[in-house]
Design a protein around this motif. Structure first.
Motif, PDB file in Angstrom:
ATOM      1  N   TYR A   1       0.789  -1.231   0.000  1.00 31.36           N
ATOM      2  CA  TYR A   1       0.000   0.000   0.000  1.00 31.36           C
ATOM      3  C   TYR A   1       0.825   1.287   0.000  1.00 31.36           C
ATOM      4  O   TYR A   1       0.316   2.329  -0.399  1.00 31.36           O
ATOM      5  CB  TYR A   1      -0.936   0.013   1.208  1.00 31.36           C
ATOM      6  CG  TYR A   1      -1.993  -1.058   1.144  1.00 31.36           C
ATOM      7  CD1 TYR A   1      -2.681  -1.312  -0.039  1.00 31.36           C
ATOM      8  CD2 TYR A   1      -2.314  -1.830   2.249  1.00 31.36           C
ATOM      9  CE1 TYR A   1      -3.644  -2.294  -0.112  1.00 31.36           C
ATOM     10  CE2 TYR A   1      -3.286  -2.816   2.194  1.00 31.36           C
ATOM     11  CZ  TYR A   1      -3.946  -3.041   1.007  1.00 31.36           C
ATOM     12  OH  TYR A   1      -4.908  -4.022   0.944  1.00 31.36           O
ATOM     13  N   PHE A   2       2.082   1.242   0.456  1.00 31.31           N
ATOM     14  CA  PHE A   2       2.845   2.479   0.573  1.00 31.31           C
ATOM     15  C   PHE A   2       3.865   2.671  -0.547  1.00 31.31           C
ATOM     16  O   PHE A   2       4.568   3.667  -0.570  1.00 31.31           O
ATOM     17  CB  PHE A   2       3.562   2.524   1.928  1.00 31.31           C
ATOM     18  CG  PHE A   2       2.625   2.708   3.082  1.00 31.31           C
ATOM     19  CD1 PHE A   2       2.289   3.978   3.520  1.00 31.31           C
ATOM     20  CD2 PHE A   2       2.052   1.626   3.720  1.00 31.31           C
ATOM     21  CE1 PHE A   2       1.415   4.164   4.587  1.00 31.31           C
ATOM     22  CE2 PHE A   2       1.182   1.791   4.783  1.00 31.31           C
ATOM     23  CZ  PHE A   2       0.861   3.063   5.212  1.00 31.31           C
ATOM     24  N   SER A   3       3.966   1.717  -1.461  1.00 28.99           N
ATOM     25  CA  SER A   3       4.884   1.861  -2.580  1.00 28.99           C
ATOM     26  C   SER A   3       4.282   2.761  -3.645  1.00 28.99           C
ATOM     27  O   SER A   3       3.075   2.749  -3.876  1.00 28.99           O
ATOM     28  CB  SER A   3       5.208   0.484  -3.162  1.00 28.99           C
ATOM     29  OG  SER A   3       5.976   0.621  -4.339  1.00 28.99           O
ATOM     30  N   TRP A   4       5.138   3.532  -4.330  1.00 29.21           N
ATOM     31  CA  TRP A   4       4.643   4.402  -5.384  1.00 29.21           C
ATOM     32  C   TRP A   4       4.814   3.770  -6.762  1.00 29.21           C
ATOM     33  O   TRP A   4       4.414   4.362  -7.769  1.00 29.21           O
ATOM     34  CB  TRP A   4       5.386   5.740  -5.360  1.00 29.21           C
ATOM     35  CG  TRP A   4       6.884   5.634  -5.321  1.00 29.21           C
ATOM     36  CD1 TRP A   4       7.684   5.637  -4.225  1.00 29.21           C
ATOM     37  CD2 TRP A   4       7.774   5.473  -6.441  1.00 29.21           C
ATOM     38  NE1 TRP A   4       8.998   5.486  -4.573  1.00 29.21           N
ATOM     39  CE2 TRP A   4       9.082   5.387  -5.945  1.00 29.21           C
ATOM     40  CE3 TRP A   4       7.573   5.382  -7.820  1.00 29.21           C
ATOM     41  CZ2 TRP A   4      10.186   5.220  -6.760  1.00 29.21           C
ATOM     42  CZ3 TRP A   4       8.688   5.215  -8.644  1.00 29.21           C
ATOM     43  CH2 TRP A   4       9.965   5.151  -8.114  1.00 29.21           C
ATOM     44  N   ASP A   5       5.396   2.574  -6.856  1.00 29.16           N
ATOM     45  CA  ASP A   5       5.592   1.922  -8.152  1.00 29.16           C
ATOM     46  C   ASP A   5       4.267   1.701  -8.879  1.00 29.16           C
ATOM     47  O   ASP A   5       4.145   1.962 -10.083  1.00 29.16           O
ATOM     48  CB  ASP A   5       6.296   0.576  -7.966  1.00 29.16           C
ATOM     49  CG  ASP A   5       7.739   0.728  -7.528  1.00 29.16           C
ATOM     50  OD1 ASP A   5       8.182   1.889  -7.417  1.00 29.16           O
ATOM     51  OD2 ASP A   5       8.410  -0.287  -7.300  1.00 29.16           O
ATOM     52  N   ALA A   6       3.284   1.184  -8.151  1.00 29.68           N
ATOM     53  CA  ALA A   6       1.981   0.925  -8.767  1.00 29.68           C
ATOM     54  C   ALA A   6       1.313   2.221  -9.202  1.00 29.68           C
ATOM     55  O   ALA A   6       0.668   2.276 -10.256  1.00 29.68           O
ATOM     56  CB  ALA A   6       1.086   0.158  -7.798  1.00 29.68           C
ATOM     57  N   LEU A   7       1.453   3.270  -8.402  1.00 24.50           N
ATOM     58  CA  LEU A   7       0.866   4.562  -8.750  1.00 24.50           C
ATOM     59  C   LEU A   7       1.458   5.075 -10.064  1.00 24.50           C
ATOM     60  O   LEU A   7       0.730   5.568 -10.934  1.00 24.50           O
ATOM     61  CB  LEU A   7       1.107   5.575  -7.632  1.00 24.50           C
ATOM     62  CG  LEU A   7       0.634   7.010  -7.893  1.00 24.50           C
ATOM     63  CD1 LEU A   7      -0.868   7.046  -8.135  1.00 24.50           C
ATOM     64  CD2 LEU A   7       1.007   7.921  -6.732  1.00 24.50           C
TER      65      LEU A   7
END
Length: 249
Positions: free
Chosen positions: A171-177
């Motif tokens: 939930y806190f990774s920005w890769d998916a965003l």
């Protein structure tokens, strides 16, 4: 040559979009905000199950909480990514051959960061260890019942440690965003330019980068809930279980 030109145009466009997003936004901060919202949503879902729906099994409660939390995460991720790229001037070679054959870049997108997905692999062995501890504790006879609290505490610690780690990766990774933002931006481009390229879409991009951490979190949470249901059926939550353990020791 037209196909190669089309391919280079899309790849250069992806690189430009990623660079602009990194330059204009603090993606790590956005990831923290999305993760915080998701955890609050999960807390609300868990509280609803405990106080209103009276779901007694912690394993079932944790499983449902993670499922609803992940669905909420995907929806927020899609909305957030759209806001990041909305109004951005996106452009791909509009003169690209409209009859160029479909090309599949789903396996080679520059947003395919392996750090999140690969990081989940290392925890599978320890998840197996926790499962083994549960099996040993479940098979303990009355003569060995004294070791059950120790095994339960160990299994709880392992499940909490790796469950929290998987949730942080998820939930806190920005890769998916970043991946979803690129896919959303490309959907705008494909509607404006005569470029036909086979893409995986925002949903598949998000799932591809998050399914391994999700699986690890689900396994850890279900193991934790099963341990508590088996050896501490009187507790209704993890904090209550911790308080009971502290009183005993």
């Amino acid at each position: 040559m037209k196909i190669l030109s089309n391919w280079r145009s899309v790849r250069l466009w992806e690189t430009e979009v990623e660079r602009d997003l990194h330059r204009n936004y603090s993606l790590r901060t956005h990831g923290i905000l999305i993760g915080t919202f998701t955890l609050l949503l999960m807390w609300a879902v868990s509280a609803l199950q405990m106080h209103l729906l009276h779901v007694d099994s912690l394993a079932v409660r944790y499983f449902l909480t993670l499922g609803v939390g992940y669905l909420g995460y995907l929806l927020v991720l899609r909305w957030w990514a759209k806001r990041l790229v909305e109004g951005r001037s996106v452009d791909v070679d509009a003169n690209a051959d409209a009859d160029a054959p479909d090309m599949d870049f789903s396996g080679g997108s520059s947003c395919d960061h392996v750090s999140v997905a690969d990081a989940a692999d290392g925890g599978s062995v320890l998840s197996d260890v926790a499962g083994g501890v549960l099996d040993v504790a479940g098979g303990a006879d009355e003569g060995a019942i004294i070791v059950v609290p120790v095994l339960a505490i160990f299994a709880i610690c392992v499940a909490v440690l790796f469950g929290a780690g998987y949730l942080a990766l998820l939930y806190f990774s920005w890769d998916a965003l970043l991946a979803v933002a690129v896919e959303v931006a490309f959907s705008y481009v494909s509607a404006r330019a005569a470029v036909r390229v086979a893409r995986e879409g925002w949903l598949m991009a998000a799932v591809r980068l998050t399914w391994k951490p999700l699986l690890g979190a689900v396994i850890s949470a279900v193991i934790l809930g099963a341990v508590l249901d088996r050896f501490m059926p009187q507790v209704n939550s993890l904090p209550e279980a911790v308080r009971v353990l502290l009183k005993k020791h």
